[in-house]
Design an enzyme around this catalytic site. Structure first.
Site, PDB file in Angstrom:
ATOM      1  N   ARG A  38     -45.958  -5.724  13.827  1.00  0.00           N
ATOM      2  CA  ARG A  38     -46.882  -4.702  14.338  1.00  0.00           C
ATOM      3  C   ARG A  38     -47.873  -4.254  13.263  1.00  0.00           C
ATOM      4  O   ARG A  38     -49.028  -3.942  13.563  1.00  0.00           O
ATOM      5  CB  ARG A  38     -46.078  -3.505  14.859  1.00  0.00           C
ATOM      6  CG  ARG A  38     -46.902  -2.443  15.587  1.00  0.00           C
ATOM      7  CD  ARG A  38     -45.992  -1.442  16.264  1.00  0.00           C
ATOM      8  NE  ARG A  38     -46.731  -0.502  17.094  1.00  0.00           N
ATOM      9  CZ  ARG A  38     -47.001   0.761  16.745  1.00  0.00           C
ATOM     10  NH1 ARG A  38     -46.580   1.226  15.580  1.00  0.00           N
ATOM     11  NH2 ARG A  38     -47.675   1.541  17.562  1.00  0.00           N
ATOM     12  N   LEU A  63     -53.100   1.296  19.273  1.00  0.00           N
ATOM     13  CA  LEU A  63     -51.860   0.635  19.671  1.00  0.00           C
ATOM     14  C   LEU A  63     -50.978   1.672  20.344  1.00  0.00           C
ATOM     15  O   LEU A  63     -50.789   2.773  19.808  1.00  0.00           O
ATOM     16  CB  LEU A  63     -51.120   0.057  18.460  1.00  0.00           C
ATOM     17  CG  LEU A  63     -51.679  -1.210  17.804  1.00  0.00           C
ATOM     18  CD1 LEU A  63     -50.918  -1.494  16.518  1.00  0.00           C
ATOM     19  CD2 LEU A  63     -51.595  -2.393  18.746  1.00  0.00           C
ATOM     20  N   SER A  64     -50.436   1.345  21.510  1.00  0.00           N
ATOM     21  CA  SER A  64     -49.460   2.230  22.141  1.00  0.00           C
ATOM     22  C   SER A  64     -48.163   2.209  21.341  1.00  0.00           C
ATOM     23  O   SER A  64     -47.947   1.350  20.474  1.00  0.00           O
ATOM     24  CB  SER A  64     -49.196   1.799  23.586  1.00  0.00           C
ATOM     25  OG  SER A  64     -50.348   1.952  24.379  1.00  0.00           O
ATOM     26  N   SER A  65     -47.299   3.141  21.631  1.00  0.00           N
ATOM     27  CA  SER A  65     -46.023   3.196  20.916  1.00  0.00           C
ATOM     28  C   SER A  65     -45.175   1.980  21.280  1.00  0.00           C
ATOM     29  O   SER A  65     -45.277   1.436  22.382  1.00  0.00           O
ATOM     30  CB  SER A  65     -45.276   4.485  21.257  1.00  0.00           C
ATOM     31  OG  SER A  65     -44.940   4.512  22.627  1.00  0.00           O
TER      32      SER A  65
END
Length: 321
Positions: A38, A63-65
């Site tokens: 990530r 970026l989403s979680s």
């Protein structure tokens, strides 16, 4: 949303926590989360935040979680050979993970409204292909990113097998997204503060279930002067083969470029020659020797009427003329 699982010291520990928290529930999803670090999709100064279960934003980059991406990947129910559309594809992180599952016989399209973000996604994709040692363990479908508003897609000749929307769907566009998937397809998108999975069970029937409570920014509405069909995606094209002992059977339908059946037959080529077509395509398929192939764009409703000696080897992508 985020913080549902503990932070990790590295990408593998973050994935361990997502598995232990039952956000990642299948081995194939676990494998692709481990293959993509990530941190590689964040800016250098933000790498220390990469393994926290939190959303990240830097200007237009987002970026989403990890727990949300886990639910999305599980909810999409991806498998080899599917076509995938990511509306609001951002950094390309999720599209790349999807490509590791659907493989080289699949198709992955991403639509992103911000040109700078599209450029960033292409850069990150190139870095992934060049540097990721784990890529050797996968049959990869390279995503193709388009710049434009995802609410202005030109009419599709065929729906997608899987669709994800990375921003909240405006209420008036719920049916727009539902119609992007073909019968049997799956849509995952945020609607009314919930992440929903929608399955199309017939031409006019969908069933949905809630996956997670979420809070997403809403998709940018198109400017009033923007044509409603301003974003044209690549065609979805089937690769078909016929046993060499049979003659090629005429095709009695047109593709969306207006070629008639005689014109399409001119595209028949022998596998002993370089695999080329005037439309072009981005991937080199694996073809058994001793076959004759044709590249043909089909509507979904004519697939069932193909001659019995035809075999589909999956989908290829051709450029829209």
């Amino acid at each position: 949303m985020g913080g549902a699982v503990s932070s990790g010291r590295d990408n593998n520990e973050l994935v361990d926590n997502l598995v232990n928290g039952h956000y990642i529930r299948t081995r194939k999803v676990e494998n692709v989360f481990r293959a993509l670090d990530r941190a590689d999709y964040m800016t250098p100064e933000a790498r220390d935040q990469a393994y926290k279960d939190l959303a990240w934003r830097n200007g237009p980059l987002h970026l989403s979680s990890p727990c949300i991406y886990s639910e999305v990947m599980e909810g999409l129910e991806l498998r080899t050979g599917l076509s995938f559309l990511n509306v609001g594809s951002g950094t390309g992180y999720l599209s790349t993970m999807a490509g590791l599952i659907i493989g080289s016989t699949g198709i992955s399209h991403g639509v992103e409204n911000n040109p700078a973000v599209v450029e960033y996604a292409v850069k990150k994709l190139c870095q992934f292909i060049e540097k990721c040692a784990a890529l050797d363990d996968f049959d990869f479908c390279e995503p193709k990113f388009y710049c434009g508003n995802g609410l202005c897609l030109a009419p599709l000749q065929s729906g997608y097998d899987r669709v994800y929307c990375g921003a909240a769907c405006p209420p008036d566009y719920e049916n727009y997204f539902k119609n992007l998937i073909k019968v049997g397809g799956v849509l995952v998108f945020p609607l009314n503060d919930t992440l929903q999975q929608v399955k199309r069970v017939s031409e006019d029937k969908w069933v949905s279930r809630e996956l997670l409570n979420v809070s997403f920014a809403t998709l940018h509405m198109p400017h009033r002067d923007l044509p409603p069909d301003s974003v044209r995606l690549g065609q979805l094209t089937l690769l078909l083969s016929v046993d060499s002992d049979h003659e090629m059977i005429p095709f009695f339908f047109n593709d969306n470029n207006g070629r008639d059946e005689q014109d399409i037959q001119l595209m028949v080529i022998d596998t002993l020659c370089p695999l080329q077509c005037r439309s072009g395509f981005s991937k080199k398929p694996k073809i058994l020797s001793g076959t004759t192939i044709a590249l043909v764009t089909l509507r979904q409703d004519v697939k069932s009427h193909l001659p019995s000696n035809f075999t589909s080897y999956g989908a290829l992508e051709t450029e829209t003329q």
